[in-house]
Write an enzyme that holds these catalytic residues in place. Structure first.
Site, PDB file in Angstrom:
ATOM      1  N   ASN A   7      -0.724 -10.879 -10.842  1.00  0.00           N
ATOM      2  CA  ASN A   7       0.647 -10.397 -10.658  1.00  0.00           C
ATOM      3  C   ASN A   7       1.463 -10.913 -11.838  1.00  0.00           C
ATOM      4  O   ASN A   7       1.879 -12.078 -11.850  1.00  0.00           O
ATOM      5  CB  ASN A   7       1.193 -10.911  -9.321  1.00  0.00           C
ATOM      6  CG  ASN A   7       2.597 -10.417  -9.042  1.00  0.00           C
ATOM      7  OD1 ASN A   7       3.236  -9.803  -9.888  1.00  0.00           O
ATOM      8  ND2 ASN A   7       3.091 -10.699  -7.850  1.00  0.00           N
ATOM      9  N   HIS A 181       7.738  -3.041  -1.825  1.00  0.00           N
ATOM     10  CA  HIS A 181       7.021  -3.864  -0.828  1.00  0.00           C
ATOM     11  C   HIS A 181       5.938  -3.067  -0.101  1.00  0.00           C
ATOM     12  O   HIS A 181       5.526  -3.444   0.992  1.00  0.00           O
ATOM     13  CB  HIS A 181       7.960  -4.450   0.261  1.00  0.00           C
ATOM     14  CG  HIS A 181       8.972  -5.430  -0.238  1.00  0.00           C
ATOM     15  ND1 HIS A 181      10.265  -5.443   0.230  1.00  0.00           N
ATOM     16  CD2 HIS A 181       8.892  -6.418  -1.143  1.00  0.00           C
ATOM     17  CE1 HIS A 181      10.937  -6.412  -0.365  1.00  0.00           C
ATOM     18  NE2 HIS A 181      10.120  -7.020  -1.222  1.00  0.00           N
TER      19      HIS A 181
END
Ligand code: AMP
Length: 398
Positions: A7, A181
Site C-alpha cells: 500500500n 473503502h
C-alpha cells in the site's frame, strides 16, 4: 503461495507478507519519510525474529522496496529464504474509475489505464503507480495485481451514482459518485454472510466503515447499490477532519468573504473540518469521548453529529434496499467505539434492532452485538483489506 501486499502512499509504504496456504501473516511493516530521509519498521511475525525499527536512507520508493525485500529475506529479520519465495505482489490502488470493476493483473495496458484515472485521485494514484514501478524495478517480472478501492462500488445503479448536474459532465468528464473503502466493505460484508450462515446473495447489509475516513455502503444480494463517499472521499458523513456533505454555496460564501482560493478552501474542508473542526479539540474519538465526559459541549456535539449522520445515512439505505438484515461496524471507531455504535443503533431501533449491551462492550474478533432475537442483526467485524488484496492476487495469478 506467498503474496506481498503493498500500500504505497506519497512518502510512505505499508506492506504485509501473507502465506496463502493458511492465510498466515508472516511479516508486516511500514516505510516512512520516503524522499525525505527514510525510516523502516519491519515486524517479523513468525520464527521469533526481532523487530527492525531504524532510519534507512530512502531517496525513492525503489530504495524502500529494496529495503523491505532485504529485511524479508535477511538471516536476522527474515521470514523467507529469498525473493524467489514471493510468488506475487498485490497493490492497493485508490482509484480505478469506471475502467476497473474488479482486481486485475498488471500489464502495460493496465498501467496506461491507471494513468488515465489519475485526475480523479491526483494525490493517491500517482503514489500507487510509483509503488508499482518501484516493485517492478526491484522484483523484475514477479506477477503483480492491482486491487482498487473503487471497484466494489461499480455495481451501483446509475440512479445512485449520478449527480444531478448537466449530463455531459458525466459523459465527457466522468463526474459521478465512485465511492471508496470498497475493499473493506467487500471483506466485512462477505464475513457477515459467513457469520449469519446465509448466502450473501440473500442478504441486505449496511456496512459502516468508521475510521478517520468514514463511509457507509448498502449491499444488496452481495452487490453494492449505494455508498456515501462520492467523486472524492470528502463527502457523506462528517469524518475525522473532512467535512462530509456540504452545500456548495457555503464554499462560495466563505471564499468571497475571506478571499480564499479553492485550494485553501479545500484544505480547510479536508484537513480542518469534520469532528476536529466542530470540537476544536481533536479528530480522534478517544479525545472527543474524554472531552465530552469532562463537559466539553463541542466535543459532545461532534460525537452527536457523527452518530446522527451514520444513522441517517443507514436509514436511507434501509429504504434504498427495501429492508435490511444486518448492520456491520468496522475500522478504528467502528471496531473500538461501543458508545458510537450504541448511539447509532438506538436511532435505528425502529427497524427492529436490539443491542446486546454486554456483547457491545466486548472487544475482539467478529462479535454479534444485537440480541439473538433482534430482527436486524448488528456485528462488529474487524476489517482486513490486506487479506482481500492477497486473496485476489492469489486467485488472479494462481
Ligand atoms: P482508522 O482510520 O480506521 O485507522 O481509525 C482511526 C480512528 O479510530 C482514530 O482516529 C480514532 O478516532 C478511532 N479509534 C481508535 N481506537 C479507538 C478507541 N479505543 N476508542 C474510540 N475510537 C478509537
Amino acid at each position: 503461495m506467498k503474496i506481498l501486499v503493498i500500500n504505497a502512499g506519497s512518502s510512505s509504504l505499508k506492506y504485509q507478507l501473507i502465506d496463502m496456504e493458511n492465510e498466515t501473516l508472516l511479516a508486516k511493516g511500514l516505510c516512512e519519510r520516503i524522499g525525505i530521509d527514510g525510516h523502516l519498521k519491519h515486524s517479523p511475525l513468525v520464527g521469533g525474529k526481532p523487530v527492525f525499527n531504524e532510519d534507512l536512507p530512502m531517496p525513492t520508493h525503489a530504495e524502500a522496496i529494496a529495503a523491505v525485500i532485504d529485511k524479508l529475506t535477511s538471516a536476522e529479520y527474515g521470514v523467507v529464504a529469498s525473493m524467489k519465495e514471493i510468488d506475487a505482489v498485490g497493490h492497493r490502488v485508490v482509484h480505478g474509475g469506471e475502467k476497473f470493476a474488479c482486481s486485475v493483473k498488471i500489464d502495460d495496458a493496465v498501467m496506461a489505464a491507471l494513468d488515465e484515472c489519475t485526475p480523479f485521485a491526483p494525490l493517491h494514484n500517482p503514489a500507487n503507480i510509483t509503488g508499482i514501478n518501484a516493485c517492478k524495478a526491484v522484483m523484475g517480472d514477479v506477477p503483480m495485481v492491482a486491487v482498487f478501492d473503487t471497484a466494489f462500488h461499480q455495481t451501483m445503479p446509475s440512479k445512485a451514482y449520478m449527480y444531478a448536474v448537466p449530463y455531459e459532465y458525466y459523459e465527457n468528464d466522468g463526474v459521478r459518485r465512485y465511492g471508496f473503502h470498497g475493499t473493506s466493505h467487500r471483506y466485512v460484508s462477505s464475513r457477515c454472510a459467513e457469520l449469519m450462515g446465509k448466502p450473501i446473495e440473500e442478504l441486505k447489509i449496511i456496512s459502516c466503515h468508521l475510521g478517520n475516513g468514514s463511509s457507509l455502503a448498502a449491499i444488496k444480494n452481495g452487490k453494492c447499490v449505494d455508498t456515501s463517499m462520492g467523486f472524492t472521499p470528502l463527502v457523506g458523513l462528517p469524518m475525522g477532519t473532512r467535512c462530509g456533505d456540504l452545500d456548495p454555496g457555503v464554499m462560495q460564501y466563505l471564499m468571497a468573504k475571506y478571499d480564499m482560493d479553492i485550494d485553501k478552501m479545500l484544505n480547510i474542508l479536508n484537513k480542518k473540518s469534520g469532528v476536529q473542526g466542530i470540537s476544536g479539540i481533536s479528530s480522534d474519538f478517544r479525545d472527543l469521548e474524554k472531552g465530552a465526559t469532562e463537559g466539553n459541549e463541542r466535543a459532545k456535539l461532534a460525537l452527536e453529529m457523527f452518530s446522527y449522520w451514520v444513522a441517517k445515512v443507514a436509514g436511507s439505505y434501509a429504504a434504498a434496499m427495501n429492508g435490511v438484515d444486518a448492520i456491520i461496524f468496522t475500522a478504528g471507531v467502528g471496531e473500538n467505539g461501543p458508545d458510537t455504535r450504541k448511539a447509532v443503533l438506538d436511532y435505528l431501533a425502529f427497524l427492529g434492532i436490539e443491542v446486546d449491551a454486554a456483547a457491545n462492550a466486548k472487544r475482539g474478533e467478529d462479535i454479534m452485538i444485537s440480541t439473538a432475537d433482534s430482527k436486524v442483526k448488528a456485528f462488529v467485524i474487524p476489517t482486513n483489506e490486506e487479506l482481500v488484496i492477497a486473496r485476489d492476487t492469489a486467485e488472479i495469478v494462481g
